[in-house]
Design a protein around this motif. Structure first.
Motif, PDB file in Angstrom:
ATOM      1  N   SER A   1      -9.550   1.525   1.491  1.00 29.20           N
ATOM      2  CA  SER A   1      -8.184   1.188   1.108  1.00 29.20           C
ATOM      3  C   SER A   1      -7.611   0.300   2.191  1.00 29.20           C
TER       4      SER A   1
ATOM      5  N   SER B   1       2.470  -0.011   0.272  1.00 24.08           N
ATOM      6  CA  SER B   1       1.577  -0.294  -0.851  1.00 24.08           C
ATOM      7  C   SER B   1       0.319  -0.994  -0.384  1.00 24.08           C
TER       8      SER B   1
ATOM      9  N   ARG C   1      -0.284  12.167  -1.310  1.00 24.69           N
ATOM     10  CA  ARG C   1      -0.967  11.365  -2.321  1.00 24.69           C
ATOM     11  C   ARG C   1      -0.070  10.233  -2.815  1.00 24.69           C
TER      12      ARG C   1
ATOM     13  N   ARG D   1       0.874   6.957  -5.451  1.00 25.24           N
ATOM     14  CA  ARG D   1       0.743   6.676  -6.887  1.00 25.24           C
ATOM     15  C   ARG D   1      -0.312   5.596  -7.066  1.00 25.24           C
ATOM     16  N   LEU D   2      -1.254   5.874  -7.952  1.00 27.06           N
ATOM     17  CA  LEU D   2      -2.392   4.973  -8.140  1.00 27.06           C
ATOM     18  C   LEU D   2      -2.279   4.307  -9.499  1.00 27.06           C
ATOM     19  N   GLN D   3      -2.456   2.992  -9.549  1.00 24.82           N
ATOM     20  CA  GLN D   3      -2.462   2.303 -10.848  1.00 24.82           C
ATOM     21  C   GLN D   3      -3.863   2.298 -11.432  1.00 24.82           C
TER      22      GLN D   3
ATOM     23  N   TYR E   1      -7.657  -0.846  -7.162  1.00 27.13           N
ATOM     24  CA  TYR E   1      -6.623   0.063  -7.646  1.00 27.13           C
ATOM     25  C   TYR E   1      -5.375  -0.167  -6.793  1.00 27.13           C
TER      26      TYR E   1
ATOM     27  N   TRP F   1      -1.904   0.740  -5.209  1.00 25.72           N
ATOM     28  CA  TRP F   1      -1.259   2.035  -4.971  1.00 25.72           C
ATOM     29  C   TRP F   1       0.044   1.819  -4.221  1.00 25.72           C
ATOM     30  N   THR F   2       0.931   2.794  -4.337  1.00 24.97           N
ATOM     31  CA  THR F   2       2.229   2.690  -3.674  1.00 24.97           C
ATOM     32  C   THR F   2       2.774   4.085  -3.400  1.00 24.97           C
TER      33      THR F   2
ATOM     34  N   SER G   1      -3.750   4.848   5.792  1.00 25.78           N
ATOM     35  CA  SER G   1      -4.121   5.067   4.382  1.00 25.78           C
ATOM     36  C   SER G   1      -5.600   5.409   4.289  1.00 25.78           C
TER      37      SER G   1
END
Lengths: 430, 430
Positions: free
Chosen positions: B319, B338, B364, B366-368, B377, B379-380, B394
């Motif tokens: 990540s 993000s 955790r 938020r994962l798209q 992916y 994430w934010t 991260s």
């Protein structure tokens, strides 16, 4: 979890554990014959007799003299015993009395914690070597000894959790198909040096055989291959366990010990080492004791090949919660959670993280320094918990970033090996 | 981070980028000769000239017409360009104008975003096959096409972070030696079927060669082997990138695309595929483009062998934080963080966790949902931060429990490949 019993109704309907003990003192041929007869007898035994058996749990200390009576008996034929977590958590080094047992085959006289004699025990070294060698256990005892404390774990440990998706064949181990044990013996490379074994550069695998034999004479004899390059500087030919001669049931007088590897690769009653260019394709190396490299949908039974599977070699990183236990009721307020974590010893365990909110947040537990990189790491954390039902999850991660899958069934395989999912327990806080 | 320039002081001291462009239109032999002469010239060039050069950054859009001027030039000889994170984060699919470039060798006429013609382009299929075949790019264009959106990442991406322990040789990539790109082409297995290629069962590797040539004629030509079993059902012979013919500099007209694999294995200007029993031992397969299997202390240079190393095949789970950026100053209160995460596509990314307390606790993000299992992916997460200095970390983890090491230097290797450590940035909250 159904418990299997020795199939010997023709001998003694009321105490099958006694039959097992008797069998242990028979020679191999007689034992196979006995089991064969028993299997036939089983087919015609009256239903009410089977029911009577099911109500009489076998006493592990009668099956294997010296074993703790509180062990769980999974199979009394070859001797398969699990350590309940309540016993496992009592000692940093698991005593021989409570250590799990998993045998694939049978060696006459081995169902005991007593040692077998070193005298006349030899190990043959052959294959891609300049000249084969035979070394004796007494010679080994005179070489430089190395100690290692390490997790010994059946690769089937945790198999029962695969039943959350699709149940797999084999012993339905929970968490206690493992222990933390001290071994002493001679490093493999020292053995090769002292015995003047010259290995050909094309040798890439070490294949090991024990003196035990299959229960059915026509079955393939148990053996395993491991990568020579990886094990040469850490494997030992062990003569002692926990400071004593290795108990017969745990593979003495000489056992191949490969720190970090799953138990099955630690060949008991070692009597032959083969240096080879290829991994054996013996039934116990393939399709047994392998997992798929690419995950499959639980229940999928692909033909297992050298290309699509890997052997049960390096232990996966894993943590278990051993206090509280599933379904425990604890008082509200600060709750202390503890357990152990381990991996294959290639690198250190970085941390164990605990979640009480189903994975939304994780907190780092306190980790104790292990006795060796191959031993287990006790961990503990105290979290505030309100009254109600709670799930507690634990997840270990090592210095290479290797961790446990949130859903262990991602690693589903037809034989249910190598369960290493995040450990999850449910408790009630009152 | 020193920037290297084309060594051509004898041609034009003031604008080396122009020289590079000219070189692109020369044939290979002339180019090698030019570089050779330049190298000699470099040794005697006055110090003040070198200093003057260092002050004149090369314009990437002159080096490779069509490329964004804001790219970072690492090497103008073969064309090595990095995408700054500020550009990388602007698009879900990285446009050709900002996509990173990393070439090992040189193909005349390829330093451009324009495509090369399909006509007369052929690919030879040989080795452990019943009969060799030659297929043309125009034939490929008529076969069934498959689309895949995926992360394309140089295995050297992040190499500069190894310098936190011991700096390694090679391009000092930060986070932008990667992009997320759409490819279209013909599945390898379809090519084999349509071309009636019969593969011998002993073939275990696919070795690919491009039409490019080494800068020094005596150097080994670039090629790579990948495991046939793993790539057969996902590799494609790609003809399009982001909906257009593949730009020449990105390997058109035909590039081998292996979703989930590091960029280096995605052979550009594909012109030969060999089916082989053994992995090639070409210099670019070993010792280059490999990492140690067992971690070493940073700075340790063990001889790299087939036994102690693994090739840069499957991308490690990773990540990156792309907002805020290192040293950014942000306002106190809820701060939105993000980035993106990805792995080799074998399983899904389970989660990205973020820590603002140096790993004590993780939350955790938020994962798209990604466009494909091989794509990134986004994430934010929004976290409250008080005024002061903060570290933001991260860490991605996938469904197999594969995650990022807390200290990425655990994976140190002499060439600095496969950086996948937890991403860590420092910011100031005011």
């Amino acid at each position: 979890m159904p418990t299997k019993y020795l199939r010997s109704p023709n001998r003694d309907h009321q105490s099958p554990s006694t039959s097992a003990l008797d069998a242990a003192s028979l020679d191999r041929r007689a034992f196979v014959k006995l089991v064969g007869t028993a299997a036939i007898g089983w087919g015609v035994s009256p239903v009410h007799l089977r029911a009577a058996w099911a109500q009489r749990p076998i006493d592990p200390s009668r099956l294997i003299p010296g074993k703790d009576r509180r062990l769980i008996v999974h199979n009394s034929k070859t001797g398969v015993l699990e350590t309940p977590v309540e016993l496992l958590r009592q000692h940093r080094v698991t005593p021989k009395e409570t250590l799990f047992v998993r045998n694939n085959q049978f060696l006459p006289g081995s169902l005991t914690l007593d040692p077998l004699p070193l005298d006349n025990w030899t190990i043959e070294i052959m294959g891609l070597v300049k000249a084969p060698r035979i070394i004796s256990a007494t010679e080994l005892a005179q070489m430089e000894q190395t100690d290692v404390e390490m997790v010994l774990q059946c690769s089937g440990n945790g198999r029962s959790y695969y039943a959350r998706t699709v149940k797999t064949r084999g012993t339905q181990w929970k968490k206690g198909g493992m222990g933390n044990v001290r071994w002493r013996g001679v490093l493999l490379k020292t053995v090769f040096e002292r015995a003047e074994v010259t290995i050909h550069p094309s040798a890439r695998f070490l294949t090991a055989e024990g003196k035990d034999a299959p229960l059915v004479p026509t079955a393939p004899d148990f053996e395993h291959s491991v990568p020579l390059h990886d094990v040469i500087d850490k494997a030992i030919l062990a003569l002692e366990m926990n400071g004593e001669p290795i108990p017969a049931v745990h593979g003495g007088p000489v056992r191949l010990i490969i720190p970090g590897y799953y138990g099955t690769m630690n060949i008991k009653w070692l009597h032959r080492l083969r240096l080879e260019a290829h991994e054996t394709f013996n039934h116990h190396q393939i399709p047994r004791y392998r997992t798929y490299i690419r995950p499959v949908k639980p229940g999928t039974r692909l033909k297992r090949t050298f290309e699509n599977t890997a052997p049960n070699w390096h232990q996966r990183v894993k943590s278990i919660i051993w206090s509280p236990l599933e379904d425990d009721v604890v008082a509200a307020g600060p709750v202390t959670i503890s357990g152990v974590a381990w991996n294959d010893g290639m690198v250190e365990i970085e941390a164990v993280y605990v979640s009480t909110d189903r994975g939304r947040t994780w907190q780092r537990a306190r980790l104790q320094v292990p006795a060796s990189r191959y031993a287990w790491y006790p961990w503990t954390i105290t979290v505030p918990l309100r009254p109600g039902q709670h799930e507690i999850w634990s997840r270990a991660i090592d210095a290479l970033g290797r961790s446990q899958p949130l859903d262990g069934s991602i690693h589903w395989n037809p034989s249910g090996y190598e369960w290493y999912g995040v450990d999850k327990i449910r408790i009630t806080v009152s």
